[in-house]
Design an enzyme around this catalytic site. Structure first.
Site, PDB file in Angstrom:
ATOM      1  N   ALA A  61       0.840  -1.206   0.000  1.00 44.07           N
ATOM      2  CA  ALA A  61       0.000   0.000   0.000  1.00 44.07           C
ATOM      3  C   ALA A  61       0.869   1.247   0.000  1.00 44.07           C
ATOM      4  CB  ALA A  61      -0.903  -0.001   1.224  1.00 44.07           C
ATOM      5  N   ASN A 110       8.810   8.870   5.068  1.00 48.07           N
ATOM      6  CA  ASN A 110       7.677   9.605   4.488  1.00 48.07           C
ATOM      7  C   ASN A 110       6.715  10.055   5.565  1.00 48.07           C
ATOM      8  OD1 ASN A 110       4.699   8.472   4.142  1.00 48.07           O
ATOM      9  ND2 ASN A 110       6.063   6.686   4.285  1.00 48.07           N
ATOM     10  N   GLY A 113       0.720  11.471   4.908  1.00 51.27           N
ATOM     11  CA  GLY A 113      -0.508  11.876   5.603  1.00 51.27           C
ATOM     12  C   GLY A 113      -1.782  11.576   4.823  1.00 51.27           C
ATOM     13  N   PHE A 114      -1.830  10.395   4.195  1.00 54.58           N
ATOM     14  CA  PHE A 114      -3.038   9.937   3.486  1.00 54.58           C
ATOM     15  C   PHE A 114      -3.534  10.978   2.485  1.00 54.58           C
ATOM     16  CE2 PHE A 114      -4.652   6.926   7.134  1.00 54.58           C
ATOM     17  CZ  PHE A 114      -3.606   6.067   6.881  1.00 54.58           C
ATOM     18  N   SER A 173      -0.457   3.820  10.261  1.00 52.11           N
ATOM     19  CA  SER A 173       0.312   4.934   9.696  1.00 52.11           C
ATOM     20  C   SER A 173       0.706   5.880  10.821  1.00 52.11           C
ATOM     21  CB  SER A 173      -0.505   5.702   8.664  1.00 52.11           C
ATOM     22  OG  SER A 173       0.170   6.919   8.380  1.00 52.11           O
ATOM     23  N   ASN A 175       1.490   8.892  10.346  1.00 49.81           N
ATOM     24  CA  ASN A 175       1.366  10.252   9.819  1.00 49.81           C
ATOM     25  C   ASN A 175      -0.027  10.854   9.930  1.00 49.81           C
ATOM     26  OD1 ASN A 175       4.129  10.184   9.011  1.00 49.81           O
ATOM     27  ND2 ASN A 175       3.511   8.886   7.288  1.00 49.81           N
ATOM     28  N   THR A 176      -0.950  10.123  10.552  1.00 49.31           N
ATOM     29  CA  THR A 176      -2.268  10.678  10.862  1.00 49.31           C
ATOM     30  C   THR A 176      -2.389  10.667  12.378  1.00 49.31           C
ATOM     31  OG1 THR A 176      -3.259   9.954   8.784  1.00 49.31           O
ATOM     32  CG2 THR A 176      -4.769  10.319  10.626  1.00 49.31           C
ATOM     33  N   LYS A 211      -3.506  -4.053   9.286  1.00 50.55           N
ATOM     34  CA  LYS A 211      -2.087  -3.726   9.068  1.00 50.55           C
ATOM     35  C   LYS A 211      -1.555  -2.998  10.288  1.00 50.55           C
ATOM     36  CE  LYS A 211       1.175  -1.729   5.818  1.00 50.55           C
ATOM     37  NZ  LYS A 211       1.336  -1.163   4.477  1.00 50.55           N
ATOM     38  N   ASN A 240       3.762  -1.862   8.939  1.00 51.63           N
ATOM     39  CA  ASN A 240       3.865  -0.521   8.367  1.00 51.63           C
ATOM     40  C   ASN A 240       5.267   0.040   8.641  1.00 51.63           C
ATOM     41  OD1 ASN A 240       3.035   2.059   7.295  1.00 51.63           O
ATOM     42  ND2 ASN A 240       0.938   1.465   7.814  1.00 51.63           N
ATOM     43  N   THR A 241       5.464   1.303   8.361  1.00 49.10           N
ATOM     44  CA  THR A 241       6.757   1.968   8.593  1.00 49.10           C
ATOM     45  C   THR A 241       7.001   2.152  10.092  1.00 49.10           C
ATOM     46  OG1 THR A 241       5.659   4.103   8.422  1.00 49.10           O
ATOM     47  CG2 THR A 241       6.637   3.231   6.410  1.00 49.10           C
ATOM     48  N   TYR A 312       7.821  -2.016  -1.252  1.00 45.04           N
ATOM     49  CA  TYR A 312       7.673  -0.707  -1.884  1.00 45.04           C
ATOM     50  C   TYR A 312       9.052  -0.038  -1.998  1.00 45.04           C
ATOM     51  CZ  TYR A 312       5.779   4.073  -2.602  1.00 45.04           C
ATOM     52  OH  TYR A 312       5.488   5.327  -3.072  1.00 45.04           O
TER      53      TYR A 312
HETATM   54  C1  LIG Z   1       5.955   6.816   0.376  1.00 44.20           C
HETATM   55  C2  LIG Z   1       5.235   5.739   1.138  1.00 44.20           C
HETATM   56  C3  LIG Z   1       3.862   5.834   1.327  1.00 44.20           C
HETATM   57  C4  LIG Z   1       3.184   4.836   2.039  1.00 44.20           C
HETATM   58  N1  LIG Z   1       1.825   4.930   2.175  1.00 44.20           N
HETATM   59  C5  LIG Z   1       1.154   3.926   2.807  1.00 44.20           C
HETATM   60  C6  LIG Z   1      -0.263   3.959   2.896  1.00 44.20           C
HETATM   61  O1  LIG Z   1      -0.923   4.870   2.384  1.00 44.20           O
HETATM   62  N2  LIG Z   1      -0.879   2.953   3.572  1.00 44.20           N
HETATM   63  C7  LIG Z   1      -0.191   1.909   4.132  1.00 44.20           C
HETATM   64  O2  LIG Z   1      -0.805   1.010   4.719  1.00 44.20           O
HETATM   65  N3  LIG Z   1       1.157   1.840   4.036  1.00 44.20           N
HETATM   66  C8  LIG Z   1       1.828   2.819   3.391  1.00 44.20           C
HETATM   67  N4  LIG Z   1       3.190   2.746   3.282  1.00 44.20           N
HETATM   68  C9  LIG Z   1       3.903   1.624   3.950  1.00 44.20           C
HETATM   69  C10 LIG Z   1       4.210   0.483   3.013  1.00 44.20           C
HETATM   70  O3  LIG Z   1       3.032  -0.125   2.520  1.00 44.20           O
HETATM   71  C11 LIG Z   1       5.052  -0.588   3.750  1.00 44.20           C
HETATM   72  O4  LIG Z   1       4.290  -1.124   4.820  1.00 44.20           O
HETATM   73  C12 LIG Z   1       6.349  -0.042   4.297  1.00 44.20           C
HETATM   74  O5  LIG Z   1       6.907   0.931   3.438  1.00 44.20           O
HETATM   75  C13 LIG Z   1       7.382  -1.149   4.514  1.00 44.20           C
HETATM   76  O6  LIG Z   1       7.718  -1.799   3.307  1.00 44.20           O
HETATM   77  P1  LIG Z   1       9.037  -1.421   2.438  1.00 44.20           P
HETATM   78  O7  LIG Z   1      10.174  -1.382   3.400  1.00 44.20           O
HETATM   79  O8  LIG Z   1       9.145  -2.483   1.406  1.00 44.20           O
HETATM   80  O9  LIG Z   1       8.755  -0.084   1.847  1.00 44.20           O
HETATM   81  C14 LIG Z   1       3.900   3.729   2.586  1.00 44.20           C
HETATM   82  C15 LIG Z   1       5.277   3.651   2.393  1.00 44.20           C
HETATM   83  C16 LIG Z   1       5.957   4.618   1.679  1.00 44.20           C
HETATM   84  C17 LIG Z   1       7.435   4.493   1.482  1.00 44.20           C
END
Ligand SMILES: Cc1cc2nc3c(=O)[nH]c(=O)nc-3n(C[C@H](O)[C@H](O)[C@H](O)COP(=O)(O)O)c2cc1C
Length: 357
Positions: A61, A110, A113-114, A173, A175-176, A211, A240-241, A312
């Site tokens: 996502a 990042n 913020g949705f 997230s 960021n919210t 998640k 998530n992050t 991602y």
């Molecule tokens: C720029 C960016 C935007 C993201 N936006 C979302 C989001 O809208 N919703 C969500 O569940 N995770 C979001 N993620 C988290 C990713 O889905 C993932 O859980 C996280 O980046 C860890 O995976 P990775 O290390 O392969 O990036 C975002 C990550 C990045 C880098």
């Protein structure tokens, strides 16, 4: 994200990451991304949420927040795609810049913020692709100024679930403001009960995933998993992050506020996945995400208990060529260890969590 050919990738890497991402989405829309050169190795075939997938590697996502290009991503070689996070109302997100590359760390920070066009626009796009093959999950969240976040998830579910191969409630997230508090026991029970009731009322069978964040104590994590099991949702996506893991980062942007993704997240998110697998033992489907940049990383998550994985950040550095390399290496590792399928390797790790990833 820069998901294209090496020459394009080099150009995109010079741009602000969000501009590079917008251009990549546009290029995908125009059909400019290369399809995979080879068919996936049959050993990578697996099942997720009742769907047959050509491989267990999904787009996480956040890349396709507004469900603009799920079919292009499937064509590009992902085994499945998760779009979103989608909120009920459109919102701008945080001021730019809000995505930062930490190239030396293989990471991003990042604080988007949705940002997104809201559920009505996404529902129209998903409606237009209804009936096409491929597993597309829909990740939902709450608007920043929502007075009742649970109602936002129910609204998102109502608008989007009928177009989804699965629905993910994103309560992680960073960021919210306040969103992660939905992971606390009573709030989480209320959220999951509301979603399960919405599913029953709609007469749908769509799987529901949660998640979660990587930043929590073992007790807190166990409580979330116990609630997920007791309520009877279908899956957990880990993770998530992170708002932690800043020590040791080299990138100049390391002090930026937001969620850290990529390499520094691999070990903690995979260890968390392993712990949750031991607690659930197949009673919940687990999807592993966080820091995957190689076939070995994907394999570690599968062995830790993931039925499928997502990524991602690594793609923003490596492009779609990396996806092909990950699939090749995963197939080779499965064969080298004598597994006949992805499923046979799920949860097969019995060493310490700390050695995962
Ligand atoms: C720029 C960016 C935007 C993201 N936006 C979302 C989001 O809208 N919703 C969500 O569940 N995770 C979001 N993620 C988290 C990713 O889905 C993932 O859980 C996280 O980046 C860890 O995976 P990775 O290390 O392969 O990036 C975002 C990550 C990045 C880098």
């Amino acid at each position: 994200m820069s998901a294209l050919e090496p020459w394009l990738l080099a150009g995109l890497a010079r741009l602000d990451p969000e501009t590079a991402h917008r251009l990549t989405i546009r290029a995908l829309k125009w059909g400019l991304a290369p399809g995979p050169r080879d068919a996936d190795d049959p050993i990578l075939r697996c099942r997720l949420f009742g769907h047959d997938l050509p491989n267990p590697i999904g787009m996480a996502a956040g890349f396709d927040k507004d469900a603009e290009v799920p079919d292009r991503l499937l064509q590009a070689g992902f085994g499945f795609v998760e779009v979103g996070t989608i909120t009920p109302r459109p919102q701008a997100g945080n001021p730019r810049p809000r995505v930062f590359r930490l190239r030396d760390d293989g990471a991003l920070i990042n604080r988007m913020g949705f940002n997104g066009g809201g559920m009505a626009a996404a529902a129209a796009r998903l409606h237009a692709r209804a009936g096409r093959p491929g597993l597309v999950g829909v990740n939902i969240g709450a608007n920043k100024t929502s007075a009742d976040p649970v109602a936002d998830y129910v609204a998102g579910f109502g608008a989007l679930a009928r177009f989804a191969g699965y629905v993910t409630a994103n309560v992680s997230s960073p960021n919210t403001p306040g969103l992660r508090r939905l992971q606390e026991k009573e709030a989480l029970e209320r959220l999951l009960d509301a979603l399960l009731a919405a599913r029953a009322a709609a007469g749908l069978k769509v799987p529901i995933a949660l998640k979660i964040a990587p930043d929590m104590t073992a007790d807190y994590r166990d409580a979330i998993v116990a609630t997920a099991l007791a309520r009877g949702i279908d899956a957990i996506i880990v993770s998530n992050t992170t708002v932690g893991q800043r020590e040791g980062l080299r990138g100049a942007a390391r002090g930026e506020t937001g969620g850290l993704s990529g390499k520094p997240l691999l070990a903690p998110s995979t260890a968390m996945l392993g712990a949750i697998h031991r607690q659930t033992r197949g009673r919940l489907i687990l999807i592993g995400v966080g820091g995957i940049a190689s076939g070995a990383d994907a394999y570690a998550k599968i062995r830790a208990g993931a039925s499928a994985v997502q990524l991602y950040t690594a793609l923003t550095f490596g492009g779609l060529g990396l996806l092909a390399a990950i699939k090749r290496e995963l197939a080779a590792r499965l064969k080298a260890d004598g597994f006949a399928s992805v499923q046979a390797a799920v949860g097969s790790w019995d060493g310490p969590d700390a050695m995962l990833g």
